[in-house]
Design a protein around this motif. Sequence first.
Motif, PDB file in Angstrom:
ATOM      1  N   GLN A 159      -7.060   0.474  -8.309  1.00 53.29           N
ATOM      2  CA  GLN A 159      -5.663   0.029  -8.543  1.00 53.29           C
ATOM      3  C   GLN A 159      -4.518   0.241  -6.831  1.00 53.29           C
ATOM      4  O   GLN A 159      -4.605  -1.252  -6.566  1.00 53.29           O
ATOM      5  CB  GLN A 159      -4.110   0.937  -8.926  1.00 53.29           C
ATOM      6  CG  GLN A 159      -4.489   0.755 -10.453  1.00 53.29           C
ATOM      7  CD  GLN A 159      -4.081  -0.308 -10.887  1.00 53.29           C
ATOM      8  OE1 GLN A 159      -3.662  -0.537 -10.670  1.00 53.29           O
ATOM      9  NE2 GLN A 159      -4.566  -0.803 -11.892  1.00 53.29           N
ATOM     10  N   LEU A 160      -5.074   0.750  -5.481  1.00 57.26           N
ATOM     11  CA  LEU A 160      -4.966   0.677  -3.987  1.00 57.26           C
ATOM     12  C   LEU A 160      -5.256  -0.683  -3.792  1.00 57.26           C
ATOM     13  O   LEU A 160      -5.140  -1.606  -3.231  1.00 57.26           O
ATOM     14  CB  LEU A 160      -5.261   1.855  -3.690  1.00 57.26           C
ATOM     15  CG  LEU A 160      -5.192   1.722  -2.225  1.00 57.26           C
ATOM     16  CD1 LEU A 160      -4.060   2.073  -2.278  1.00 57.26           C
ATOM     17  CD2 LEU A 160      -6.133   2.666  -1.444  1.00 57.26           C
ATOM     18  N   THR A 161      -6.661  -1.127  -4.283  1.00 57.03           N
ATOM     19  CA  THR A 161      -7.076  -2.542  -3.528  1.00 57.03           C
ATOM     20  C   THR A 161      -6.264  -3.509  -4.541  1.00 57.03           C
ATOM     21  O   THR A 161      -6.239  -4.716  -4.505  1.00 57.03           O
ATOM     22  CB  THR A 161      -8.897  -2.666  -3.687  1.00 57.03           C
ATOM     23  OG1 THR A 161      -9.222  -2.295  -4.935  1.00 57.03           O
ATOM     24  CG2 THR A 161      -9.251  -1.281  -2.697  1.00 57.03           C
ATOM     25  N   LEU A 215       0.215   5.719  -7.101  1.00 50.67           N
ATOM     26  CA  LEU A 215      -1.043   6.500  -7.486  1.00 50.67           C
ATOM     27  C   LEU A 215      -1.063   7.717  -7.494  1.00 50.67           C
ATOM     28  O   LEU A 215      -1.397   8.612  -8.778  1.00 50.67           O
ATOM     29  CB  LEU A 215      -2.113   5.809  -6.744  1.00 50.67           C
ATOM     30  CG  LEU A 215      -2.407   4.270  -6.544  1.00 50.67           C
ATOM     31  CD1 LEU A 215      -3.243   3.840  -5.413  1.00 50.67           C
ATOM     32  CD2 LEU A 215      -2.892   4.116  -8.288  1.00 50.67           C
ATOM     33  N   GLN A 274      -3.621  -4.169  -5.970  1.00 46.54           N
ATOM     34  CA  GLN A 274      -2.297  -4.265  -4.847  1.00 46.54           C
ATOM     35  C   GLN A 274      -2.005  -5.142  -3.759  1.00 46.54           C
ATOM     36  O   GLN A 274      -1.255  -5.129  -3.510  1.00 46.54           O
ATOM     37  CB  GLN A 274      -1.215  -3.562  -4.723  1.00 46.54           C
ATOM     38  CG  GLN A 274      -1.155  -1.699  -6.407  1.00 46.54           C
ATOM     39  CD  GLN A 274      -0.432  -3.266  -7.331  1.00 46.54           C
ATOM     40  OE1 GLN A 274       0.809  -3.437  -6.625  1.00 46.54           O
ATOM     41  NE2 GLN A 274      -0.779  -3.272  -8.443  1.00 46.54           N
ATOM     42  N   LEU A 286      -7.920   5.185  -8.898  1.00 40.86           N
ATOM     43  CA  LEU A 286      -6.439   5.136  -7.861  1.00 40.86           C
ATOM     44  C   LEU A 286      -7.227   4.396  -7.266  1.00 40.86           C
ATOM     45  O   LEU A 286      -6.324   3.275  -6.465  1.00 40.86           O
ATOM     46  CB  LEU A 286      -6.449   6.289  -7.526  1.00 40.86           C
ATOM     47  CG  LEU A 286      -6.389   7.520  -8.580  1.00 40.86           C
ATOM     48  CD1 LEU A 286      -6.138   8.959  -7.186  1.00 40.86           C
ATOM     49  CD2 LEU A 286      -4.821   7.354  -8.848  1.00 40.86           C
ATOM     50  N   VAL A 287      -8.285   4.175  -6.199  1.00 35.09           N
ATOM     51  CA  VAL A 287      -9.173   2.775  -5.676  1.00 35.09           C
ATOM     52  C   VAL A 287      -9.060   1.890  -6.107  1.00 35.09           C
ATOM     53  O   VAL A 287      -8.833   0.591  -5.572  1.00 35.09           O
ATOM     54  CB  VAL A 287     -10.532   3.215  -4.911  1.00 35.09           C
ATOM     55  CG1 VAL A 287     -11.770   2.221  -4.166  1.00 35.09           C
ATOM     56  CG2 VAL A 287     -10.940   4.998  -4.584  1.00 35.09           C
ATOM     57  N   THR A 330       2.307   1.425  -3.278  1.00 31.96           N
ATOM     58  CA  THR A 330       1.447   2.096  -4.557  1.00 31.96           C
ATOM     59  C   THR A 330       0.266   3.251  -4.161  1.00 31.96           C
ATOM     60  O   THR A 330       0.436   3.630  -5.783  1.00 31.96           O
ATOM     61  CB  THR A 330      -0.311   0.967  -3.867  1.00 31.96           C
ATOM     62  OG1 THR A 330       0.314  -0.680  -4.142  1.00 31.96           O
ATOM     63  CG2 THR A 330      -1.750   1.113  -4.896  1.00 31.96           C
ATOM     64  N   LEU A 331       0.693   3.795  -2.655  1.00 31.94           N
ATOM     65  CA  LEU A 331       0.121   5.057  -2.526  1.00 31.94           C
ATOM     66  C   LEU A 331       1.342   5.754  -3.684  1.00 31.94           C
ATOM     67  O   LEU A 331       0.750   6.959  -4.421  1.00 31.94           O
ATOM     68  CB  LEU A 331       0.320   5.529  -1.214  1.00 31.94           C
ATOM     69  CG  LEU A 331      -0.950   4.796  -0.063  1.00 31.94           C
ATOM     70  CD1 LEU A 331      -0.969   5.262   1.144  1.00 31.94           C
ATOM     71  CD2 LEU A 331      -2.511   5.945  -1.003  1.00 31.94           C
ATOM     72  N   LEU A 364       0.926  -1.449  -0.243  1.00 35.38           N
ATOM     73  CA  LEU A 364      -0.321  -0.027  -0.170  1.00 35.38           C
ATOM     74  C   LEU A 364       0.839   1.782   0.139  1.00 35.38           C
ATOM     75  O   LEU A 364       0.477   2.223  -0.530  1.00 35.38           O
ATOM     76  CB  LEU A 364      -1.217  -0.206   1.351  1.00 35.38           C
ATOM     77  CG  LEU A 364      -2.035  -1.138   0.964  1.00 35.38           C
ATOM     78  CD1 LEU A 364      -2.730  -0.877   2.096  1.00 35.38           C
ATOM     79  CD2 LEU A 364      -3.345  -0.306  -0.087  1.00 35.38           C
ATOM     80  N   PHE A 412     -10.242   0.402   3.805  1.00 35.98           N
ATOM     81  CA  PHE A 412      -9.699   1.119   3.019  1.00 35.98           C
ATOM     82  C   PHE A 412     -10.619   1.771   1.667  1.00 35.98           C
ATOM     83  O   PHE A 412     -10.980   2.906   1.439  1.00 35.98           O
ATOM     84  CB  PHE A 412      -8.564   0.544   2.065  1.00 35.98           C
ATOM     85  CG  PHE A 412      -7.278   0.404   3.303  1.00 35.98           C
ATOM     86  CD1 PHE A 412      -6.274   1.761   2.886  1.00 35.98           C
ATOM     87  CD2 PHE A 412      -6.992  -0.884   3.828  1.00 35.98           C
ATOM     88  CE1 PHE A 412      -6.142   1.793   4.372  1.00 35.98           C
ATOM     89  CE2 PHE A 412      -6.163  -0.703   4.680  1.00 35.98           C
ATOM     90  CZ  PHE A 412      -5.382   0.844   5.053  1.00 35.98           C
TER      91      PHE A 412
END
Length: 502
Positions: A258-260, A19, A262, A255-256, A15-16, A12, A297
């Motif tokens: 891709q965050l999840t 992103l 990952q 963005l959301v 990834t942040l 995360l 998240f």
Amino acid sequence: MTSVLGSSLLNLAATLVSLVAGFLVSVITARVLGPAGSGLVAYAMWVIVCAAAVADRGFPQLVLRYVAAVSDRGDNAWAPLVRRAFTVFLPAVAVAFLLFLAYGVHHHVSGAPASWLWIGASLLFLAYTLSAFSIAVARGRGRFGEVAATTVVGSLFQVPVVFAGAVIIGPGGALLGMLTRYLPQVFCLARHLDRRTPAPPAALTPEMHAYRRSMWTNDAIDIVVLTRIEFLVVGYFLGDADIGYFAAAIVFSGLVSQLTLQLSPAFLVGLAARAATDGAAPPSALYRNCLRFAALFVMPLGIGGAAIIPALIPVVFGADFAPAANAGVLFMLASVPAGLAVVPWSYLAAREQGNRLLRVTVASAVLVFILLVIAVPSAGLLGAGSARIIAESLTLGLLLMAVGSHGGPTVPWGALARTFVAASACGGVAFAVTILLPGPVGLPVAVALGALVYAVAARMLRLIASDEAARIVDMVEGRLPGGLRPLARRIAGLIAPAPGPG
């Protein structure tokens, strides 16, 4: 759960950064190239990702799953598997790259508009595909730190290079600049390919190939049809500018997602390792905790983000992109079920239930395509957003049903419902602030108050137990400078109640 949680947090963090960099790249292409130019870049990137899903033939999924599964057999048990997989993986990738390049050269010689676009796309395709294989091996070996470091380095260099490429060359230059994001992990590929290690065909068993083919079909349908088929449908029924509006509308939901997304490798590796351990208890608690963790998240990001999207898109991309705002709300809401779906997907993949995943994927692909063909001609981008919400919700439902029919764990509905309440409170406050303080001034206030409300609601609704918060802080503190560690403790105290007596 601790090792999975630690890997997830490391993913995360990297990834942040990725992103944020990707978001800045989207803003740069929109501001420099306008709706039509940025839509062309987004369309080319979609073609690249689709081509990669077809050309990789499921080998990244194979090495991610089975390198993790053989990790307990010795330090080098994975090496023959990886060597053989790469040997078979490379020819199809090379052929696809040469076809891309030939089309790009023809496009350039003929003097077509944006002539560098497909040359840049060919090089980006090669880097993207090799990077995906390298990342899969690294994650399978548990080297999440390597992936995080290369992700951060590539992401930070990407932003200025994309800006320079877009200004100097145009859409093709923006794609060439995106190469920078993937090159660091490509350079790490040699670390995972020991030429001294023999790579006999027997290193890949028939079971591995069956899993690969199943996951390849599943991923190809998922990426080509499910992920962003709107590019094809919107481009066919609407126009170039509408593609640009669509690209802006999905940036924040992307963005959301891709965050999840990952999180899924850490979930898959943890569940696969548990499945391969003799005498391991059924991963019911791990599965339920992963669902809770993902919801913590994705729900505030998706619901809270939807509340501020109408004010955010014109501020970020410019007034020319205002037509994308309302569709952006729908895509943000759709990111919630899409994000939660990574957990049942990871469970089924770890249990080698590729056929079940394939059936769910095919059903979802047919559904979303039918919905889009009906909705887009009549309702434009709003129709595309509505179709996406319906399709993602039904896909999540099908995946949860597939886990249940496989004898899997139950869903922690109570925890998910409480998280939804907390996220809705966050979104309601954020939306009210944007109404009371319109324009750029209200956005940071909306984000801050929404986050505060979510933290308070998380404590009141006991979304995170005190011992879980303590474990998270213990893992995070080791990677924080000394001055930030007390802040981490205070944040944990804010969102989690103190342990009860006894």
